[in-house]
Design an enzyme around this catalytic site. Structure first.
Site, short mmCIF file in Angstrom:
data_model
loop_
_atom_site.label_atom_id
_atom_site.label_comp_id
_atom_site.label_asym_id
_atom_site.label_seq_id
_atom_site.Cartn_x
_atom_site.Cartn_y
_atom_site.Cartn_z
CG ASP A 162 51.84 66.22 40.65
OD1 ASP A 162 52.66 66.96 40.19
OD2 ASP A 162 51.97 65.10 41.19
CE1 TYR B 67 49.60 64.16 44.40
CE2 TYR B 67 51.15 65.39 45.51
CZ TYR B 67 51.03 64.68 44.38
OH TYR B 67 51.71 64.58 43.42
CE LYS C 209 38.36 59.98 35.89
NZ LYS C 209 38.16 59.66 34.80
CG ASP D 259 38.83 60.91 31.31
OD1 ASP D 259 38.27 61.97 31.93
OD2 ASP D 259 38.55 60.29 30.99
#
Ligand code: NAI
Length: 379
Positions: A268, A134, A204, A244
């Site tokens: 986000d 970002y 992740k 996830d």
């Protein structure tokens, strides 16, 4: 005690929701704290109104006012897509180094939700606000920058994994130890201060081993180093979850999570998914905070809603709940609690603005001003 609060009314529905927020907060402060406490609201210009007045969207004086007071609140600001000015929200966060995006997510009885047990969701998300993919370090496909970056990666660093180098656009994902630590430290302190035991690092790191994996490792190390006594005494629990899996688990067993610390992009997605789970995508509040300088700007999380601006249809709850977070931030808990109770009562009876009331079984839609009056009568 008088508290000075600079505020940006915002574009579109901003002035309507800001007026409602100020009225309810003033009434709650007067009721909870008596005449010795009040808020001195100072409007500071930003957005389209500021541009019309002074030719600039974010005047220096506005940033200086937030910096001097150490806090403030803002309504939504319009950002053109694909060109024009860059986001004023991002600009404010960067200029004041507001490294935490804080999003508490809880359900209010009466609000329609797509899940069966929204009452099990009570999760506060700490999203890193300054780093990650970002950060805006990217090069367009076919540009000179993209060509030179690929040449460097290939020739100097031996990178051969880019599948289509000629037509690739490139982005860089900086994740630092300092940036991760200050975010995770803030999340842990928040958990301890609010009697919440568990802090979950969401990442992740299985795929992005050094950036997201670094975030996870630095988080555990920091917890051991700075909060070892709390861990040993069982006042704090640290765990981690791959993003996830977290998105599934938070839908199936949201009660397993309390405070979440995560990187910018994950944060986000996560904060909007959780907000949707409690039916609160349009009413969830937020804050951008630097816990070292203490500077905090509270904000409605929705946009300027140009389709309903000026029609007395806007739901002021996102801005109002952001104001409630401000009250909690300065320790005016009694006033904050009054507003939570008023909202709970109003929603349980079906009183809400049209966007929410139309989804309730017993919905009684009110305009922005009438809903504000109703909330004040519920205080
Ligand atoms: P939006 O949030 O303004 O609108 C999306 C939908 O939600 C519309 O149907 C709108 O009527 C409805 N909605 C939004 N707020 C509402 C409220 N308080 N009460 C009732 N309904 C509400 O998102 P959109 O259309 O993508 O963006 C419009 C502008 O807002 C853009 O310029 C965008 O850049 C800006 N924006 C600013 C944000 C901020 O300042 N924090 C955040 C998101 C968008």
């Amino acid at each position: 005690m008088k508290l000075t609060v600079p505020y940006i009314a915002g574009d579109g529905v901003g002035p309507e929701v800001t007026a409602a927020m100020r009225r309810v907060i003033d009434a709650a402060v007067a009721k909870a704290c008596g005449p010795e406490r009040r808020i001195d609201w100072r409007e500071v210009p930003a957005g389209q109104a500021a541009f019309a007045q002074s030719g600039t969207y974010l005047p220096d004086g506005t940033v200086a006012a937030f910096r001097a007071c150490g806090l403030g609140i803002k309504g939504p600001l319009a950002t053109p897509v694909g060109g024009g000015i860059r986001s004023l929200n991002v600009q404010l966060r960067q200029e004041l180094d507001l490294y935490v995006c804080l999003r508490p997510v809880r359900w209010f009885k009466g609000i329609a939700s797509p899940v069966r047990h929204p009452e099990r969701v009570d999760i506060t998300v700490f999203r890193e606000n300054t780093e990650d993919i970002y950060a805006g370090i990217e090069w367009e496909s076919g540009s000179e920058g993209a060509r030179r970056l690929y040449a460097f990666l290939h020739d100097e660093l031996g990178v051969s994994k880019v599948r289509f180098p000629e037509t690739s656009a490139y982005g860089v994902k900086p994740v630092s130890r300092e940036g991760s630590e200050r975010l995770i430290r803030a999340a842990i302190r928040y958990a301890l201060d609010h009697g919440r035991k568990r802090v979950t690092l969401v990442h992740k790191g299985n795929i992005m081993k050094y950036t997201e994996g670094g975030f996870r490792r630095w988080g555990y190390e920091l917890a051991q180093r700075e909060f070892g006594a709390e861990l040993a005494a069982g006042r704090l629990e640290m765990d981690d979850c791959i993003t996830d899996a977290f998105l599934q688990n938070a839908l199936l067993r949201p009660e397993d999570y309390s405070v979440v610390a995560t990187l910018n992009l994950n944060g986000d997605y996560i904060s909007d998914m959780l907000a949707a789970q409690v039916g609160g995508i349009g009413i969830s509040p937020g804050a951008n905070i630097n816990y070292d300088t203490g500077c905090a700007i509270f904000e409605a999380t929705h946009g300027t809603a140009p389709d309903i601006a000026g029609k007395d249809l806007a739901n002021p709850c996102s801005n109002l709940l952001s104001g409630v977070m401000l009250l909690e931030h300065v320790g005016w808990e009694d006033a904050a609690q009054l507003i939570y109770s008023a909202l709970e009562r109003s929603f349980a009876e079906g009183y809400a603005t049209r966007d929410l009331a139309s989804l309730m079984d017993n919905g009684k839609p009110l305009g922005t001003r009438a809903f504000t009056d109703h909330l004040i009568s519920c205080l």
